[in-house]
Motif scaffolding. Structure first.
Motif, PDB file in Angstrom:
ATOM      1  N   GLY A  60      -9.635  24.683  23.510  1.00 24.75           N
ATOM      2  CA  GLY A  60     -10.087  26.066  23.523  1.00 24.75           C
ATOM      3  C   GLY A  60      -9.516  26.911  24.638  1.00 24.75           C
ATOM      4  O   GLY A  60     -10.074  27.957  24.981  1.00 24.75           O
ATOM      5  N   HIS A  61      -8.389  26.490  25.234  1.00 26.30           N
ATOM      6  CA  HIS A  61      -7.759  27.298  26.268  1.00 26.30           C
ATOM      7  C   HIS A  61      -7.143  28.539  25.624  1.00 26.30           C
ATOM      8  O   HIS A  61      -6.678  28.489  24.486  1.00 26.30           O
ATOM      9  CB  HIS A  61      -6.670  26.498  26.983  1.00 26.30           C
ATOM     10  N   ILE A  62      -7.127  29.633  26.359  1.00 18.30           N
ATOM     11  CA  ILE A  62      -6.573  30.861  25.794  1.00 18.30           C
ATOM     12  C   ILE A  62      -5.331  31.290  26.560  1.00 18.30           C
ATOM     13  O   ILE A  62      -5.180  31.003  27.749  1.00 18.30           O
ATOM     14  CB  ILE A  62      -7.611  31.996  25.781  1.00 18.30           C
ATOM     15  N   SER A  63      -4.465  31.968  25.847  1.00 22.02           N
ATOM     16  CA  SER A  63      -3.237  32.488  26.437  1.00 22.02           C
ATOM     17  C   SER A  63      -3.496  33.889  26.982  1.00 22.02           C
ATOM     18  O   SER A  63      -4.021  34.754  26.273  1.00 22.02           O
ATOM     19  CB  SER A  63      -2.130  32.528  25.376  1.00 22.02           C
ATOM     20  N   ILE A  64      -3.155  34.103  28.241  1.00 21.25           N
ATOM     21  CA  ILE A  64      -3.347  35.413  28.860  1.00 21.25           C
ATOM     22  C   ILE A  64      -2.320  35.574  29.971  1.00 21.25           C
ATOM     23  O   ILE A  64      -2.091  34.653  30.763  1.00 21.25           O
ATOM     24  CB  ILE A  64      -4.790  35.576  29.403  1.00 21.25           C
ATOM     25  N   SER A  65      -1.686  36.714  30.010  1.00 18.01           N
ATOM     26  CA  SER A  65      -0.649  36.949  31.008  1.00 18.01           C
ATOM     27  C   SER A  65      -1.263  37.187  32.381  1.00 18.01           C
ATOM     28  O   SER A  65      -2.420  37.628  32.490  1.00 18.01           O
ATOM     29  CB  SER A  65       0.194  38.163  30.619  1.00 18.01           C
ATOM     30  N   PRO A  66      -0.517  36.909  33.446  1.00 18.04           N
ATOM     31  CA  PRO A  66      -1.039  37.209  34.789  1.00 18.04           C
ATOM     32  C   PRO A  66      -1.395  38.673  34.963  1.00 18.04           C
ATOM     33  O   PRO A  66      -2.398  38.998  35.604  1.00 18.04           O
ATOM     34  CB  PRO A  66       0.105  36.793  35.718  1.00 18.04           C
TER      35      PRO A  66
ATOM     36  N   HIS B 120      -5.565  42.629  35.862  1.00 20.17           N
ATOM     37  CA  HIS B 120      -6.174  43.902  35.489  1.00 20.17           C
ATOM     38  C   HIS B 120      -7.665  43.732  35.198  1.00 20.17           C
ATOM     39  O   HIS B 120      -8.501  44.522  35.665  1.00 20.17           O
ATOM     40  CB  HIS B 120      -5.452  44.485  34.280  1.00 20.17           C
ATOM     41  N   LEU B 121      -8.007  42.700  34.443  1.00 16.25           N
ATOM     42  CA  LEU B 121      -9.412  42.463  34.107  1.00 16.25           C
ATOM     43  C   LEU B 121     -10.230  42.115  35.350  1.00 16.25           C
ATOM     44  O   LEU B 121     -11.376  42.560  35.491  1.00 16.25           O
ATOM     45  CB  LEU B 121      -9.523  41.355  33.071  1.00 16.25           C
ATOM     46  N   LEU B 122      -9.664  41.325  36.235  1.00 15.04           N
ATOM     47  CA  LEU B 122     -10.375  40.983  37.465  1.00 15.04           C
ATOM     48  C   LEU B 122     -10.637  42.223  38.309  1.00 15.04           C
ATOM     49  O   LEU B 122     -11.689  42.324  38.961  1.00 15.04           O
ATOM     50  CB  LEU B 122      -9.576  39.962  38.267  1.00 15.04           C
TER      51      LEU B 122
ATOM     52  N   THR C 181     -10.859  45.395  37.153  1.00 19.16           N
ATOM     53  CA  THR C 181     -11.590  46.473  36.475  1.00 19.16           C
ATOM     54  C   THR C 181     -12.857  46.016  35.756  1.00 19.16           C
ATOM     55  O   THR C 181     -13.879  46.700  35.816  1.00 19.16           O
ATOM     56  CB  THR C 181     -10.676  47.170  35.455  1.00 19.16           C
ATOM     57  N   SER C 182     -12.816  44.882  35.081  1.00 20.25           N
ATOM     58  CA  SER C 182     -13.978  44.455  34.286  1.00 20.25           C
ATOM     59  C   SER C 182     -14.003  42.939  34.153  1.00 20.25           C
ATOM     60  O   SER C 182     -13.758  42.408  33.068  1.00 20.25           O
ATOM     61  CB  SER C 182     -13.946  45.114  32.908  1.00 20.25           C
ATOM     62  N   PRO C 183     -14.315  42.211  35.236  1.00 24.57           N
ATOM     63  CA  PRO C 183     -14.335  40.749  35.168  1.00 24.57           C
ATOM     64  C   PRO C 183     -15.337  40.213  34.150  1.00 24.57           C
ATOM     65  O   PRO C 183     -15.165  39.103  33.638  1.00 24.57           O
ATOM     66  CB  PRO C 183     -14.699  40.327  36.594  1.00 24.57           C
ATOM     67  N   GLU C 184     -16.365  41.012  33.821  1.00 23.22           N
ATOM     68  CA  GLU C 184     -17.352  40.570  32.836  1.00 23.22           C
ATOM     69  C   GLU C 184     -16.748  40.452  31.428  1.00 23.22           C
ATOM     70  O   GLU C 184     -17.345  39.832  30.537  1.00 23.22           O
ATOM     71  CB  GLU C 184     -18.551  41.523  32.805  1.00 23.22           C
ATOM     72  N   ASP C 185     -15.557  41.026  31.228  1.00 25.11           N
ATOM     73  CA  ASP C 185     -14.909  40.956  29.917  1.00 25.11           C
ATOM     74  C   ASP C 185     -14.020  39.724  29.759  1.00 25.11           C
ATOM     75  O   ASP C 185     -13.438  39.512  28.684  1.00 25.11           O
ATOM     76  CB  ASP C 185     -14.050  42.205  29.689  1.00 25.11           C
ATOM     77  N   ILE C 186     -13.909  38.897  30.811  1.00 26.90           N
ATOM     78  CA  ILE C 186     -12.985  37.759  30.752  1.00 26.90           C
ATOM     79  C   ILE C 186     -13.539  36.624  29.905  1.00 26.90           C
ATOM     80  O   ILE C 186     -12.868  36.131  28.991  1.00 26.90           O
ATOM     81  CB  ILE C 186     -12.636  37.272  32.173  1.00 26.90           C
ATOM     82  N   GLU C 187     -14.768  36.194  30.161  1.00 30.00           N
ATOM     83  CA  GLU C 187     -15.288  35.043  29.409  1.00 30.00           C
ATOM     84  C   GLU C 187     -15.383  35.304  27.904  1.00 30.00           C
ATOM     85  O   GLU C 187     -15.104  34.398  27.110  1.00 30.00           O
ATOM     86  CB  GLU C 187     -16.632  34.596  29.959  1.00 30.00           C
ATOM     87  N   PRO C 188     -15.735  36.525  27.445  1.00 30.02           N
ATOM     88  CA  PRO C 188     -15.759  36.762  26.000  1.00 30.02           C
ATOM     89  C   PRO C 188     -14.413  36.557  25.309  1.00 30.02           C
ATOM     90  O   PRO C 188     -14.367  36.394  24.084  1.00 30.02           O
ATOM     91  CB  PRO C 188     -16.219  38.223  25.893  1.00 30.02           C
ATOM     92  N   LEU C 189     -13.327  36.537  26.080  1.00 32.44           N
ATOM     93  CA  LEU C 189     -12.019  36.308  25.470  1.00 32.44           C
ATOM     94  C   LEU C 189     -11.946  34.939  24.803  1.00 32.44           C
ATOM     95  O   LEU C 189     -11.153  34.731  23.877  1.00 32.44           O
ATOM     96  CB  LEU C 189     -10.913  36.410  26.525  1.00 32.44           C
ATOM     97  N   PHE C 190     -12.755  33.982  25.252  1.00 32.29           N
ATOM     98  CA  PHE C 190     -12.734  32.649  24.665  1.00 32.29           C
ATOM     99  C   PHE C 190     -13.255  32.624  23.231  1.00 32.29           C
ATOM    100  O   PHE C 190     -13.077  31.633  22.525  1.00 32.29           O
ATOM    101  CB  PHE C 190     -13.546  31.675  25.527  1.00 32.29           C
ATOM    102  N   ASP C 191     -13.887  33.703  22.800  1.00 28.81           N
ATOM    103  CA  ASP C 191     -14.352  33.775  21.413  1.00 28.81           C
ATOM    104  C   ASP C 191     -13.196  33.895  20.437  1.00 28.81           C
ATOM    105  O   ASP C 191     -13.367  33.669  19.238  1.00 28.81           O
ATOM    106  CB  ASP C 191     -15.298  34.970  21.230  1.00 28.81           C
ATOM    107  N   ASP C 192     -12.028  34.267  20.949  1.00 24.33           N
ATOM    108  CA  ASP C 192     -10.849  34.403  20.094  1.00 24.33           C
ATOM    109  C   ASP C 192      -9.692  33.640  20.728  1.00 24.33           C
ATOM    110  O   ASP C 192      -8.838  34.215  21.391  1.00 24.33           O
ATOM    111  CB  ASP C 192     -10.477  35.879  19.923  1.00 24.33           C
ATOM    112  N   PRO C 193      -9.646  32.311  20.541  1.00 26.27           N
ATOM    113  CA  PRO C 193      -8.627  31.502  21.220  1.00 26.27           C
ATOM    114  C   PRO C 193      -7.203  31.758  20.736  1.00 26.27           C
ATOM    115  O   PRO C 193      -6.236  31.339  21.366  1.00 26.27           O
ATOM    116  CB  PRO C 193      -9.047  30.054  20.909  1.00 26.27           C
TER     117      PRO C 193
ATOM    118  N   PRO D  30      -1.843  37.822  24.141  1.00 28.16           N
ATOM    119  CA  PRO D  30      -2.058  38.457  25.442  1.00 28.16           C
ATOM    120  C   PRO D  30      -1.443  39.837  25.536  1.00 28.16           C
ATOM    121  O   PRO D  30      -0.389  40.108  24.949  1.00 28.16           O
ATOM    122  CB  PRO D  30      -1.378  37.479  26.418  1.00 28.16           C
ATOM    123  N   ARG D  31      -2.137  40.748  26.209  1.00 30.36           N
ATOM    124  CA  ARG D  31      -1.604  42.084  26.453  1.00 30.36           C
ATOM    125  C   ARG D  31      -0.923  42.094  27.814  1.00 30.36           C
ATOM    126  O   ARG D  31      -1.379  41.460  28.751  1.00 30.36           O
ATOM    127  CB  ARG D  31      -2.730  43.127  26.478  1.00 30.36           C
ATOM    128  N   HIS D  32       0.144  42.823  27.920  1.00 29.00           N
ATOM    129  CA  HIS D  32       0.821  42.997  29.211  1.00 29.00           C
ATOM    130  C   HIS D  32       0.449  44.369  29.739  1.00 29.00           C
ATOM    131  O   HIS D  32       0.732  45.398  29.132  1.00 29.00           O
ATOM    132  CB  HIS D  32       2.336  42.872  29.054  1.00 29.00           C
TER     133      HIS D  32
END
Length: 222
Positions: free
Chosen positions: A188-194, A199-201, A203-215, A219-221
């Motif tokens: 269940g690891h997800i692909s995400i660019s640095p 950016h998420l860290l 601006t909105s760190p609370e949005d990081i864990e929900p990303l695991f709902d879509d493995p 990734p957006r750059h």
């Protein structure tokens, strides 16, 4: 006996519990999935290679009773504490990738250690900048995250997100070590660019864990 240990032994000996001491004495390699302790492992005194995937305990217990134990892997785990790692006096290889370890100084006491993988751990500044070079100077073949990935893993932990961020081949992967937040830490690891993670860290760190709902997300750059 820890149920996960019993399941692993069952696969090795070909039948469920109970196990005879003489057949347990023949086990030299054991791979265990999702153990929360190593209770019962002491009945395998000839163990040489131990693999704990998705280990759910925070410490590595005294392994001194396994006189032939040369290789230990504890990956995608809740492991934080390596204070007793030196008790495995025959240890040659230690892999704790994608775990929660910050202090790796106890590994300096492992006289025979030749290989160490600490990729994806939130190592302290001292461990990353002082202990890793010390180990390499002693001849240990060390694998660790590069500076950017290590810094992002630390930033995740500082934000209350005990995740691991690593480079796998050509792709960066974000994972949730241990059994606290997922029942499948090794998958269940997800692909995400640095860039996106930074950016998420910020601006909105609370949005990081929900990303695991879509493995399978792309990734957006940023």
């Amino acid at each position: 006996m820890e149920p996960a240990i019993a399941r692993a032994i069952s696969l090795e000996v070909g039948h469920p519990e109970p196990f005879a001491d003489d057949e347990l004495d023949t086990i030299v390699t054991l791979g265990v999935l999702h153990a929360r302790s190593i209770s019962g492992l002491e009945r395998c005194p000839s163990l040489r290679v131990l693999v704990l995937s998705g280990y759910g305990a925070g410490d590595l217990p005294d392994l001194g009773r396994f006189s032939d134990l040369s290789s230990v892997t504890v990956s995608d785990s809740d492991l934080r504490d390596l204070r007793l790692v030196h008790t495995a006096t025959s240890l040659l290889s230690l892999n704790v990738e994608r775990s929660l370890v910050s202090d790796i100084s106890p590994t300096v006491e492992c006289a025979g250690l030749g290989w160490l993988d600490v990729t994806g751990n939130p190592l302290s500044d001292e461990s990353y900048r002082e202990v890793l070079p010390e180990l390499r100077a002693k001849g240990v073949d060390v694998r660790a995250s590069e500076e950017r990935e290590w810094s992002l893993t630390r930033a995740l932990h500082d934000a209350g997100l005990p995740f691991a961020y690593c480079l796998h081949g050509d792709h960066h992967r974000l994972s949730r070590p241990g059994l606290t937040r997922t029942g499948n830490p090794e998958g269940g690891h997800i692909s995400i660019s640095p860039e996106e993670l930074e950016h998420l860290l910020a601006t909105s760190p609370e949005d990081i864990e929900p990303l695991f709902d879509d493995p399978n997300r792309t990734p957006r750059h940023v």
